[in-house]
Design a protein around this motif. Structure first.
Motif, PDB file in Angstrom:
ATOM      1  N   ALA A 146       0.811  -1.220   0.000  1.00  0.00           N
ATOM      2  CA  ALA A 146       0.000   0.000   0.000  1.00  0.00           C
ATOM      3  C   ALA A 146       0.844   1.269   0.000  1.00  0.00           C
ATOM      4  O   ALA A 146       0.351   2.334  -0.382  1.00  0.00           O
ATOM      5  CB  ALA A 146      -0.919   0.002   1.213  1.00  0.00           C
ATOM      6  N   PHE A 147       2.105   1.176   0.408  1.00  0.00           N
ATOM      7  CA  PHE A 147       2.946   2.359   0.592  1.00  0.00           C
ATOM      8  C   PHE A 147       3.082   3.230  -0.665  1.00  0.00           C
ATOM      9  O   PHE A 147       3.005   4.459  -0.573  1.00  0.00           O
ATOM     10  CB  PHE A 147       4.328   1.936   1.098  1.00  0.00           C
ATOM     11  CG  PHE A 147       5.209   3.094   1.470  1.00  0.00           C
ATOM     12  CD1 PHE A 147       4.934   3.856   2.588  1.00  0.00           C
ATOM     13  CD2 PHE A 147       6.321   3.416   0.694  1.00  0.00           C
ATOM     14  CE1 PHE A 147       5.744   4.932   2.948  1.00  0.00           C
ATOM     15  CE2 PHE A 147       7.130   4.486   1.036  1.00  0.00           C
ATOM     16  CZ  PHE A 147       6.846   5.244   2.165  1.00  0.00           C
ATOM     17  N   VAL A 151       2.415   7.274  -0.862  1.00  0.00           N
ATOM     18  CA  VAL A 151       3.440   8.217  -1.327  1.00  0.00           C
ATOM     19  C   VAL A 151       2.910   9.050  -2.486  1.00  0.00           C
ATOM     20  O   VAL A 151       3.100  10.280  -2.522  1.00  0.00           O
ATOM     21  CB  VAL A 151       4.710   7.457  -1.754  1.00  0.00           C
ATOM     22  CG1 VAL A 151       5.695   8.396  -2.441  1.00  0.00           C
ATOM     23  CG2 VAL A 151       5.378   6.812  -0.544  1.00  0.00           C
ATOM     24  N   LEU A 152       2.226   8.410  -3.433  1.00  0.00           N
ATOM     25  CA  LEU A 152       1.682   9.129  -4.577  1.00  0.00           C
ATOM     26  C   LEU A 152       0.681  10.179  -4.129  1.00  0.00           C
ATOM     27  O   LEU A 152       0.694  11.316  -4.626  1.00  0.00           O
ATOM     28  CB  LEU A 152       1.020   8.146  -5.548  1.00  0.00           C
ATOM     29  CG  LEU A 152       0.339   8.767  -6.777  1.00  0.00           C
ATOM     30  CD1 LEU A 152       1.345   9.560  -7.609  1.00  0.00           C
ATOM     31  CD2 LEU A 152      -0.334   7.685  -7.624  1.00  0.00           C
ATOM     32  N   TRP A 153      -0.186   9.825  -3.203  1.00  0.00           N
ATOM     33  CA  TRP A 153      -1.174  10.789  -2.714  1.00  0.00           C
ATOM     34  C   TRP A 153      -0.494  11.997  -2.063  1.00  0.00           C
ATOM     35  O   TRP A 153      -0.890  13.143  -2.312  1.00  0.00           O
ATOM     36  CB  TRP A 153      -2.096  10.114  -1.704  1.00  0.00           C
ATOM     37  CG  TRP A 153      -3.172  11.023  -1.186  1.00  0.00           C
ATOM     38  CD1 TRP A 153      -4.350  11.332  -1.788  1.00  0.00           C
ATOM     39  CD2 TRP A 153      -3.139  11.755   0.048  1.00  0.00           C
ATOM     40  NE1 TRP A 153      -5.062  12.200  -1.014  1.00  0.00           N
ATOM     41  CE2 TRP A 153      -4.355  12.484   0.116  1.00  0.00           C
ATOM     42  CE3 TRP A 153      -2.223  11.858   1.097  1.00  0.00           C
ATOM     43  CZ2 TRP A 153      -4.655  13.308   1.196  1.00  0.00           C
ATOM     44  CZ3 TRP A 153      -2.524  12.682   2.160  1.00  0.00           C
ATOM     45  CH2 TRP A 153      -3.728  13.397   2.216  1.00  0.00           C
ATOM     46  N   ASN A 154       0.530  11.746  -1.258  1.00  0.00           N
ATOM     47  CA  ASN A 154       1.248  12.846  -0.611  1.00  0.00           C
ATOM     48  C   ASN A 154       1.972  13.722  -1.630  1.00  0.00           C
ATOM     49  O   ASN A 154       2.017  14.956  -1.469  1.00  0.00           O
ATOM     50  CB  ASN A 154       2.247  12.292   0.416  1.00  0.00           C
ATOM     51  CG  ASN A 154       1.584  11.928   1.728  1.00  0.00           C
ATOM     52  OD1 ASN A 154       1.285  12.776   2.554  1.00  0.00           O
ATOM     53  ND2 ASN A 154       1.354  10.646   1.931  1.00  0.00           N
ATOM     54  N   LEU A 155       2.541  13.108  -2.668  1.00  0.00           N
ATOM     55  CA  LEU A 155       3.220  13.885  -3.704  1.00  0.00           C
ATOM     56  C   LEU A 155       2.234  14.789  -4.448  1.00  0.00           C
ATOM     57  O   LEU A 155       2.533  15.956  -4.739  1.00  0.00           O
ATOM     58  CB  LEU A 155       3.921  12.951  -4.688  1.00  0.00           C
ATOM     59  CG  LEU A 155       5.162  12.219  -4.165  1.00  0.00           C
ATOM     60  CD1 LEU A 155       5.669  11.228  -5.203  1.00  0.00           C
ATOM     61  CD2 LEU A 155       6.268  13.210  -3.794  1.00  0.00           C
ATOM     62  N   ARG A 178      -8.412  13.981 -10.154  1.00  0.00           N
ATOM     63  CA  ARG A 178      -9.288  12.898  -9.710  1.00  0.00           C
ATOM     64  C   ARG A 178      -8.648  11.528  -9.932  1.00  0.00           C
ATOM     65  O   ARG A 178      -8.750  10.645  -9.081  1.00  0.00           O
ATOM     66  CB  ARG A 178     -10.623  12.969 -10.446  1.00  0.00           C
ATOM     67  CG  ARG A 178     -11.476  14.169 -10.077  1.00  0.00           C
ATOM     68  CD  ARG A 178     -12.730  14.218 -10.936  1.00  0.00           C
ATOM     69  NE  ARG A 178     -13.540  15.382 -10.631  1.00  0.00           N
ATOM     70  CZ  ARG A 178     -14.637  15.723 -11.290  1.00  0.00           C
ATOM     71  NH1 ARG A 178     -15.057  14.967 -12.304  1.00  0.00           N
ATOM     72  NH2 ARG A 178     -15.320  16.805 -10.952  1.00  0.00           N
ATOM     73  N   ILE A 179      -7.986  11.389 -11.084  1.00  0.00           N
ATOM     74  CA  ILE A 179      -7.400  10.085 -11.420  1.00  0.00           C
ATOM     75  C   ILE A 179      -6.091   9.850 -10.661  1.00  0.00           C
ATOM     76  O   ILE A 179      -5.929   8.833  -9.965  1.00  0.00           O
ATOM     77  CB  ILE A 179      -7.167   9.970 -12.936  1.00  0.00           C
ATOM     78  CG1 ILE A 179      -8.501   9.984 -13.669  1.00  0.00           C
ATOM     79  CG2 ILE A 179      -6.388   8.693 -13.270  1.00  0.00           C
ATOM     80  CD1 ILE A 179      -8.372  10.012 -15.173  1.00  0.00           C
ATOM     81  N   VAL A 180      -5.149  10.811 -10.790  1.00  0.00           N
ATOM     82  CA  VAL A 180      -3.822  10.631 -10.198  1.00  0.00           C
ATOM     83  C   VAL A 180      -3.814  10.942  -8.707  1.00  0.00           C
ATOM     84  O   VAL A 180      -3.067  10.330  -7.938  1.00  0.00           O
ATOM     85  CB  VAL A 180      -2.786  11.512 -10.942  1.00  0.00           C
ATOM     86  CG1 VAL A 180      -1.393  11.315 -10.364  1.00  0.00           C
ATOM     87  CG2 VAL A 180      -2.787  11.197 -12.424  1.00  0.00           C
ATOM     88  N   GLY A 181      -4.650  11.901  -8.304  1.00  0.00           N
ATOM     89  CA  GLY A 181      -4.630  12.315  -6.901  1.00  0.00           C
ATOM     90  C   GLY A 181      -5.472  11.464  -5.985  1.00  0.00           C
ATOM     91  O   GLY A 181      -5.198  11.393  -4.782  1.00  0.00           O
ATOM     92  N   TRP A 182      -6.499  10.793  -6.544  1.00  0.00           N
ATOM     93  CA  TRP A 182      -7.387  10.012  -5.689  1.00  0.00           C
ATOM     94  C   TRP A 182      -7.581   8.574  -6.172  1.00  0.00           C
ATOM     95  O   TRP A 182      -7.329   7.636  -5.417  1.00  0.00           O
ATOM     96  CB  TRP A 182      -8.752  10.719  -5.595  1.00  0.00           C
ATOM     97  CG  TRP A 182      -8.700  11.924  -4.713  1.00  0.00           C
ATOM     98  CD1 TRP A 182      -8.611  13.231  -5.109  1.00  0.00           C
ATOM     99  CD2 TRP A 182      -8.689  11.938  -3.294  1.00  0.00           C
ATOM    100  NE1 TRP A 182      -8.548  14.057  -4.021  1.00  0.00           N
ATOM    101  CE2 TRP A 182      -8.596  13.296  -2.886  1.00  0.00           C
ATOM    102  CE3 TRP A 182      -8.738  10.954  -2.318  1.00  0.00           C
ATOM    103  CZ2 TRP A 182      -8.556  13.678  -1.561  1.00  0.00           C
ATOM    104  CZ3 TRP A 182      -8.715  11.331  -0.983  1.00  0.00           C
ATOM    105  CH2 TRP A 182      -8.625  12.671  -0.619  1.00  0.00           C
ATOM    106  N   ALA A 183      -8.033   8.407  -7.400  1.00  0.00           N
ATOM    107  CA  ALA A 183      -8.364   7.057  -7.874  1.00  0.00           C
ATOM    108  C   ALA A 183      -7.157   6.127  -7.854  1.00  0.00           C
ATOM    109  O   ALA A 183      -7.229   4.997  -7.338  1.00  0.00           O
ATOM    110  CB  ALA A 183      -8.949   7.133  -9.289  1.00  0.00           C
ATOM    111  N   LEU A 184      -6.030   6.587  -8.395  1.00  0.00           N
ATOM    112  CA  LEU A 184      -4.843   5.734  -8.461  1.00  0.00           C
ATOM    113  C   LEU A 184      -4.273   5.421  -7.079  1.00  0.00           C
ATOM    114  O   LEU A 184      -3.984   4.254  -6.780  1.00  0.00           O
ATOM    115  CB  LEU A 184      -3.791   6.380  -9.361  1.00  0.00           C
ATOM    116  CG  LEU A 184      -2.587   5.513  -9.726  1.00  0.00           C
ATOM    117  CD1 LEU A 184      -3.041   4.216 -10.377  1.00  0.00           C
ATOM    118  CD2 LEU A 184      -1.641   6.273 -10.658  1.00  0.00           C
TER     119      LEU A 184
END
Length: 322
Positions: A146-147, A151-155, A178-184
């Motif tokens: 899950a890490f 990390v992606l969300w924080n970036l 929506r896609i990169v910040g939340w869905a992915l």
């Protein structure tokens, strides 16, 4: 589902030792967890006092003030340490409860008669150390999966991902956000949950097959791999049930925050900052402390019965192949 029904029947037949054991675990967890939280408040007491002094000075000077402006780093450090310690306690509690229910299920299926709370603990105790190592391996694998999502969300939230602009509350989010910040991130982090489901019967394998922690984790992965839809379906059902019960208990525990807040106001000489934090975390803390008694007995029983069912299915496949 037959697994859930069989697990509830086993739990009903052994409700006295299992719920008695859960009550003891809840009491001990309350003492340990309460001690950790209390220590956190004691360590950060000075920071909260400084926050009040800064606020009073700013108000007297008719100046704007952001709560905890100078103390936020200190309070975050204390919060991180307290959270890590509480997670360790939670992992140990989960390991003990899963093992105890595996022992009870194994005892019940072999028709060995009634089992007292003391006998249950006596049979569980030899496995505790190995069970904690099983949970450590399980959580490391699940969190490791899950890490990247975290990390992606924080970036994204830090604005460090090119082409993705963070959307503030009240603004219309772009499709990229929506896609990169939340869905992915949610999808990647969700894989960690699926990995945990694949290890959900490791404690039961440890008990019933007398294996080592490493072998138990591998055994769980192999057994659940033979029935992924049953594993994921039961895992999602149990996760949703725990989340629902946690939310209901958290809501029901809100009145407890009021008297604790009044007590903290008296103790801190009307420091609204430390009181506000205590009132904020009290319902969540109460809900977490009650989970081992309210919902974890059926959840742990299902995990133990799932191992029995998956093991039987594997043996039937091997027999039919031969």
């Amino acid at each position: 589902m037959s697994v859930v029904g069989d697990a509830l029947r086993v739990l009903r037949r052994n409700r006295r030792p299992l719920y008695g054991f859960g009550l003891v675990v809840t009491a001990l967890t309350t003492l340990v967890g309460g001690g950790i939280v209390a220590a956190g408040f004691l360590v950060s007491w000075g920071a909260f006092e400084d926050a009040r002094k800064d606020a009073e000075f700013s108000i007297a000077a008719e100046d704007s003030y952001v709560a905890y402006a100078e103390q936020m780093d200190t309070l975050w450090m204390v919060a991180v340490v307290v959270t890590v310690l509480l997670l360790i306690v939670a992992a140990v509690v989960l390991a003990v409860l899963l093992t105890a229910h595996a022992v009870a299920v194994d005892h019940d299926l072999n028709d060995r008669g009634s089992l007292s709370t003391g006998e249950l603990w006596a049979r569980t105790r030899p496995y505790v150390g190995a069970a904690v190592r099983v949970q450590a391996r399980t959580w490391l694998r699940a969190l490791g999966t899950a890490f990247p999502g975290i990390v992606l969300w924080n970036l994204v939230e830090a604005g460090a991902v090119p082409g993705v602009e963070r959307t503030l509350v009240g603004e219309t989010a772009t499709m990229q956000y929506r896609i990169v910040g939340w869905a992915l991130p949610i999808a990647v982090a969700g894989l960690g949950l699926l990995v945990y489901f694949r290890h959900s019967v490791a404690s039961a394998a440890l008990v019933s097959e007398q294996s080592s922690p490493k072998a138990a984790v591998r055994r769980s992965w192999a057994l659940t791999g033979g029935a992924p839809w049953k594993t994921y379906g039961l895992g999602l059902l149990l996760t949703a049930t725990v989340a629902l019960v946690f939310t209901l208990v958290q809501y029901a525990a809100k009145p407890v925050a009021h008297p604790l807040g009044l007590a903290m106001l008296r103790l801190s000489d009307d420091n609204v900052y430390i009181t506000g934090v205590l009132v904020l975390i009290t319902p969540t803390a109460a809900a977490l402390l009650l989970l081992p008694l309210v919902i974890l007995p059926p959840v742990c029983s299902v995990a133990a019965l799932l191992h029995v069912k998956l093991r039987a299915e594997q043996e039937r496949r091997v027999t039919s192949a031969v």
